[in-house]
Enzyme design. Structure first.
Site, PDB file in Angstrom:
ATOM      1  N   LYS A   1       0.695  -1.401  -0.351  1.00  0.00           N
ATOM      2  CA  LYS A   1       0.064  -0.059   0.234  1.00  0.00           C
ATOM      3  C   LYS A   1       0.855   1.195   0.139  1.00  0.00           C
ATOM      4  CE  LYS A   1      -4.510  -1.448   1.511  1.00  0.00           C
ATOM      5  NZ  LYS A   1      -5.228  -1.788   1.885  1.00  0.00           N
TER       6      LYS A   1
ATOM      7  N   LYS B   1      -5.263 -10.418  -4.993  1.00  0.00           N
ATOM      8  CA  LYS B   1      -6.807 -11.126  -4.575  1.00  0.00           C
ATOM      9  C   LYS B   1      -7.754 -10.065  -4.765  1.00  0.00           C
ATOM     10  CE  LYS B   1      -6.622  -7.592   0.170  1.00  0.00           C
ATOM     11  NZ  LYS B   1      -6.983  -8.502   0.871  1.00  0.00           N
TER      12      LYS B   1
ATOM     13  N   LYS C   1     -11.769  -4.520  -2.126  1.00  0.00           N
ATOM     14  CA  LYS C   1     -12.681  -3.681  -2.745  1.00  0.00           C
ATOM     15  C   LYS C   1     -12.007  -2.683  -3.241  1.00  0.00           C
ATOM     16  CE  LYS C   1     -14.187  -4.114   2.109  1.00  0.00           C
ATOM     17  NZ  LYS C   1     -12.755  -3.879   3.086  1.00  0.00           N
TER      18      LYS C   1
END
Ligand code: AQP
Length: 326
Positions: free
Chosen positions: A111, A192, A195
């Protein structure tokens, strides 16, 4: 009874990965465990959020918890920021963790990668997650595979504090599903399902309409050899579809393959569309009923009180061990 704690971030629409990796376990566990399920809004603000959207998403997740079958009479459902012990314990644990171990977390690397300036919260949120878990003397933490490293960190911090200050925390175990532990993105089975991915067809959200479910599955990435077999290394796309099928139906992949006469990927996809639509239909119907009900706020307020009653004695123990306060 063993105590269970887990949570979901109110950062967007909950998808099949969240459901099959974590939420399905929440429902299974509540019959023979004392379960505490949190909506972790303090985690959500590690990246900027629109305040109005965040409040809406908190209620969306709460309604989904109930819609999938979490029973607020059996399990505690509450919002993290309503119990101040999370932030308080988070700080205590920050003072007992190391920047080296936090910067090694793969989610932090993913991230923060390529960014010029990285918020401190992105580095320290696994410590807040450790606090979430340790605050309730948790035995079992049902989560997806991507949280394995964070559970290990939680255990390391708990053991470290116990060794230094005497027995303070219960050392928890992670619990992972066999089939649903890691659901991959439909458009890119090497990453993966998430959202925040830009392509909405990379995921199936639990509230997706039947037409969207069909579109996303029918255009899922597979491969060109045409053979339907489970081989996550060489055939990640097809294996992901079989894995989703298995997790939704509770049948093993071998059972699924033994009972089929599919002629190609199109047949597998069509059947997976039907299985997914059928599994999500009752969730969508329950959701509509609970989301607008005033009962929802009452459940969350009651949940926060019950959670606080468990957390406060643990915080008192922590303050005493560390010599905080009077
Ligand atoms: N793809 C996945 N397969 C299986 N389990 C998954 N989980 C998440 N993605 C998958 C599990 O869902 C629970 C709740 O996750 P979260 O909301 O706390 O945050 P996340 O892991 O960051 O989820 P997302 O969807 O990937 O969100 P973004 O895109 O915002 O980063 C956890 O138990 C998690 O393991």
């Amino acid at each position: 009874m063993k105590r269970v704690f887990s949570g979901v971030q109110p950062t967007g629409n909950i998808h099949l990965g969240n459901y099959l990796g974590a939420l399905k376990q929440f429902v299974e566990l509540q019959n023979d465990h004392e379960c505490i399920y949190c909506i972790v809004d303090e985690h959500a603000i590690t990246v900027p959020q629109d305040p109005k959207e965040l409040r809406k998403h908190i209620l969306d997740v709460a309604a989904l918890y109930i819609a999938i079958g979490i029973d607020p009479k059996k399990s505690i459902i509450f919002v993290q920021s309503q119990v101040s012990g999370h932030a308080e314990l988070g700080w205590v644990l920050c003072c007992n963790s190391y920047t080296g171990e936090l910067s090694r977390m793969t989610q932090f690397k993913a991230k923060s990668g390529g960014k010029e300036s990285v918020g401190t919260g992105l580095l320290t949120y696994p410590v807040l997650m450790a606090a979430d878990i340790l605050l309730y003397d948790t035995d079992v933490v049902p989560v997806g595979n991507d949280q394995k490293q964070h559970i290990e960190l939680t255990r390391d911090i708990a053991i470290r504090v116990n060794n230094k200050y005497g027995k303070t925390f219960v050392v928890p175990d992670g619990r992972f599903m066999k089939a649903g532990a890691r659901i991959m993105a439909l458009d890119d089975p090497e990453t993966k399902m998430s959202k925040s991915a830009e392509n909405i067809h990379s995921r199936i959200s639990l509230l997706d309409e039947d037409s969207k479910i069909k579109k996303s599955i029918m255009r899922a990435t597979t491969d060109s050899d045409g053979e339907i077999r489970f081989d996550p290394v060489n055939k990640p796309g097809v294996s992901n579809l079989l894995n989703i099928y298995s997790a939704l139906t509770g049948k093993s992949v071998d059972e699924i393959l033994a009972g089929q006469n599919w002629r190609g990927y199109g047949d597998l996809k069509k059947e997976l569309v039907a299985v997914t639509q059928e599994a999500l239909a009752p969730i969508k119907q329950n959701y509509e009923e609970i989301r607008e009900s005033e009962e929802l706020i009452r459940i969350l307020k009651d949940g926060a009180e019950r959670a606080n009653a468990i957390a406060e004695p643990v915080m008192k123990r922590v303050r005493d061990k560390f010599g905080l306060g009077l």
